[in-house]
Scaffold this active site. Structure first.
Site, PDB file in Angstrom:
ATOM      1  N   GLN A   1       0.854  -1.198   0.000  1.00 24.26           N
ATOM      2  CA  GLN A   1       0.000   0.000   0.000  1.00 24.26           C
ATOM      3  C   GLN A   1       0.889   1.247   0.000  1.00 24.26           C
ATOM      4  OE1 GLN A   1      -2.864   0.075   3.259  1.00 24.26           O
ATOM      5  NE2 GLN A   1      -4.568   0.298   1.838  1.00 24.26           N
TER       6      GLN A   1
ATOM      7  N   ASP B   1      -8.988   2.118  -4.035  1.00 24.35           N
ATOM      8  CA  ASP B   1      -9.302   0.854  -4.695  1.00 24.35           C
ATOM      9  C   ASP B   1     -10.060   0.941  -6.022  1.00 24.35           C
ATOM     10  OD1 ASP B   1      -8.435   0.441  -2.132  1.00 24.35           O
ATOM     11  OD2 ASP B   1     -10.006  -0.962  -1.573  1.00 24.35           O
TER      12      ASP B   1
ATOM     13  N   ARG C   1     -19.996   1.186  -2.208  1.00 21.73           N
ATOM     14  CA  ARG C   1     -18.869   0.243  -2.264  1.00 21.73           C
ATOM     15  C   ARG C   1     -18.538  -0.095  -3.727  1.00 21.73           C
ATOM     16  NH1 ARG C   1     -15.666  -0.612   1.927  1.00 21.73           N
ATOM     17  NH2 ARG C   1     -15.105  -2.547   0.890  1.00 21.73           N
TER      18      ARG C   1
ATOM     19  N   TYR D   1     -17.468   5.290  -2.917  1.00 23.32           N
ATOM     20  CA  TYR D   1     -16.114   5.013  -2.412  1.00 23.32           C
ATOM     21  C   TYR D   1     -15.081   5.969  -2.992  1.00 23.32           C
ATOM     22  CZ  TYR D   1     -13.536   1.224   0.096  1.00 23.32           C
ATOM     23  OH  TYR D   1     -12.811   0.468   0.966  1.00 23.32           O
TER      24      TYR D   1
ATOM     25  N   GLU E   1     -15.645   7.513   7.518  1.00 26.56           N
ATOM     26  CA  GLU E   1     -14.677   7.026   6.536  1.00 26.56           C
ATOM     27  C   GLU E   1     -14.637   7.976   5.331  1.00 26.56           C
ATOM     28  OE1 GLU E   1     -15.572   3.060   5.253  1.00 26.56           O
ATOM     29  OE2 GLU E   1     -13.661   2.784   4.223  1.00 26.56           O
TER      30      GLU E   1
HETATM   31  C1  GLC Z   1     -10.123   0.286   2.009  1.00 27.44           C
HETATM   32  C2  GLC Z   1      -9.467   1.544   1.455  1.00 27.44           C
HETATM   33  C3  GLC Z   1      -8.000   1.563   1.833  1.00 27.44           C
HETATM   34  C4  GLC Z   1      -7.859   1.426   3.334  1.00 27.44           C
HETATM   35  C5  GLC Z   1      -8.654   0.209   3.894  1.00 27.44           C
HETATM   36  C6  GLC Z   1      -8.726   0.195   5.401  1.00 27.44           C
HETATM   37  O1  GLC Z   1      -9.633  -0.848   1.409  1.00 27.44           O
HETATM   38  O2  GLC Z   1      -9.628   1.618   0.075  1.00 27.44           O
HETATM   39  O3  GLC Z   1      -7.373   2.728   1.394  1.00 27.44           O
HETATM   40  O4  GLC Z   1      -6.539   1.305   3.685  1.00 27.44           O
HETATM   41  O5  GLC Z   1      -9.965   0.227   3.402  1.00 27.44           O
HETATM   42  O6  GLC Z   1      -9.217   1.393   5.910  1.00 27.44           O
END
Ligand code: GLC
Length: 419
Positions: A101, A163, A196, A347, A390
């Site tokens: 990441q 993502d 999502r 998202y 979030e």
């Molecule tokens: C999702 C997000 C990512 C993050 C993870 C945990 O996968 O896209 O950026 O690190 O959630 O919060």
């Protein structure tokens, strides 16, 4: 404001497990995530330096022998997440995912060291952390730019951290989905499906992952065999800044990381080369087709964070940024709302994310004080008005995804408490 500070600390402490912190207290993400942990460490540093260091140490304990730090570490047997450790089937001491990441950890450590007094007891711990981060950077240079181009690749959209960003739409559309896919998503049991990623995205995420698992995540093979190979602007900007920061920190601890210099110069030069005068934007590159990816994503402005040595481009970037979502009340939307791929709720295709605002803010501070202050004020207001979520709608600030979100709490603490 006071009340929100205490609330933010409580969120981190409530989400804390044994030496690491979950991204949220709901069931959405029951493990340790790489860049979440870095952001989380920064928040702890304002009230518990031990926890801050431990957060990083626990993440680094999952580092692979080759140097990679996985994007997820599964510290317990929880299998309510998909894909969990039983399907990745890898990890060194700690079961993990087989991809990485955004490597923001060196930059976070530099900020922490600049803010806090490090005593004798902490000194040794910090040195160990720095050495492991260096190994991580060496891994990127060796395995994610094997042809020595000066730009590093991501091999899975999950590696970006954003993502389902539209940046990946074209490269993902070229992937033939494995017909024998059998999996069950768990995110839709705890989140709204219109906030999502889509099924077609998941099918491809899993197809790529299965391809990697077949070769046992061998870093010597992945770069060439991966059906997804993208040079992403935002990711390279984070890496460049982190490498610069790592080099600076190493000097204060008498470590010799001069070998980083060469890559830093080349990385900066090649990243600047991704700026297109014609499009007035940075363009990511799909290495599978050699096509440019022209998407007005907030992540392109991570180049401000990288402190590129080109005033003309920095000025243009700031002018563009001011138009990014100027018609909406809340900024910054992850994608420019005027673009066809924008989606208010889905998202990484439109919502406001606190970590993106924070990275852009860091980049603006030394370039446009007034605008950086405005961004800081608006980000703090959004959180104080709506809470630690979030992600948020840029149109009305409506909250989405998980509540009690750790990095929103942590970065709020930094914005409010920084010197
Ligand atoms: C999702 C997000 C990512 C993050 C993870 C945990 O996968 O896209 O950026 O690190 O959630 O919060």
């Amino acid at each position: 404001m006071k009340q929100r500070i205490e609330e933010a600390k409580k969120i981190l402490l409530d989400n804390r497990k044994n030496g690491y912190t979950l991204p949220t207290n709901n069931k959405l993400y029951p493990a340790q995530w790489n860049w979440d942990s870095a952001f989380i460490a920064l928040g702890y540093s304002y009230f518990n330096l031990d926890y801050a260091l431990e957060e990083m140490e626990t993440l680094l304990a999952g580092q692979w022998d080759d140097g990679m730090i996985p994007h997820i570490l599964f510290h317990d047997d929880d299998t309510t997440y998909f894909p969990n450790h039983t399907t990745w089937k890898c990890g060194k001491n700690i079961p993990s995912s087989g991809i990485t990441q955004p490597p923001v950890i060196a930059s976070i450590l530099k900020i922490i060291l600049g803010n806090q007094e490090i005593n004798e007891g902490h000194n040794n711990r910090v040195v160990q952390i720095i050495k492991k981060i260096k190994k991580y950077h060496d891994w990127f240079i060796k395995f994610r730019d094997p042809n020595k181009t000066g730009l590093i690749s991501i091999l899975h959209p999950w590696e970006s951290g954003y993502d389902n960003s539209p940046i990946w739409d074209v490269p993902m559309s070229n992937i033939n989905v494995d017909k024998e896919l059998h999996y069950q998503r768990r995110d839709l049991e705890v989140s709204n499906s219109d906030e999502r990623p889509l099924k077609k995205d998941y099918d491809r995420y899993i197809t790529i992952r299965d391809q990697f698992r077949e070769v046992n995540y061998d870093p010597n093979k992945l770069y060439n065999i991966s059906v997804f190979n993208v040079v992403d602007v935002g990711f390279n900007a984070i890496f460049l800044k982190a490498s610069k920061d790592l080099l600076k920190i190493s000097k204060s601890f008498d470590l010799d990381f001069q070998d980083l210099n060469e890559f830093i110069s080349l990385n900066e030069k090649r990243l600047l080369g991704l700026f297109s005068e014609e499009n007035n934007n940075f363009l990511s590159q799909d290495l599978k087709t050699n096509n440019n990816l022209n998407i007005p994503s907030i992540t392109n402005y991570f180049t401000l964070f990288a402190d590129l040595n080109d005033d003309k481009i920095n000025k243009k970037l700031i002018a563009n940024l001011k138009n990014h979502n100027s018609d909406e009340k809340y900024f910054f939307s992850s994608i420019d709302p005027k673009h066809e791929t924008f989606n208010e709720k889905r998202y990484w295709r439109g919502p406001v994310w606190i970590n993106c605002n924070w990275l852009v803010y860091q980049g603006l501070k030394n370039k446009d004080k007034e605008y950086s202050n405005l961004l800081k004020k608006r980000t703090i207001e959004l959180i104080e008005e709506k809470g630690f979520h979030e992600y948020y709608s840029c149109k009305n600030g409506n909250v989405m995804g998980a509540n009690n979100f750790s990095w929103s709490a942590s970065l709020y603490l930094d914005l409010v408490l920084e010197n």
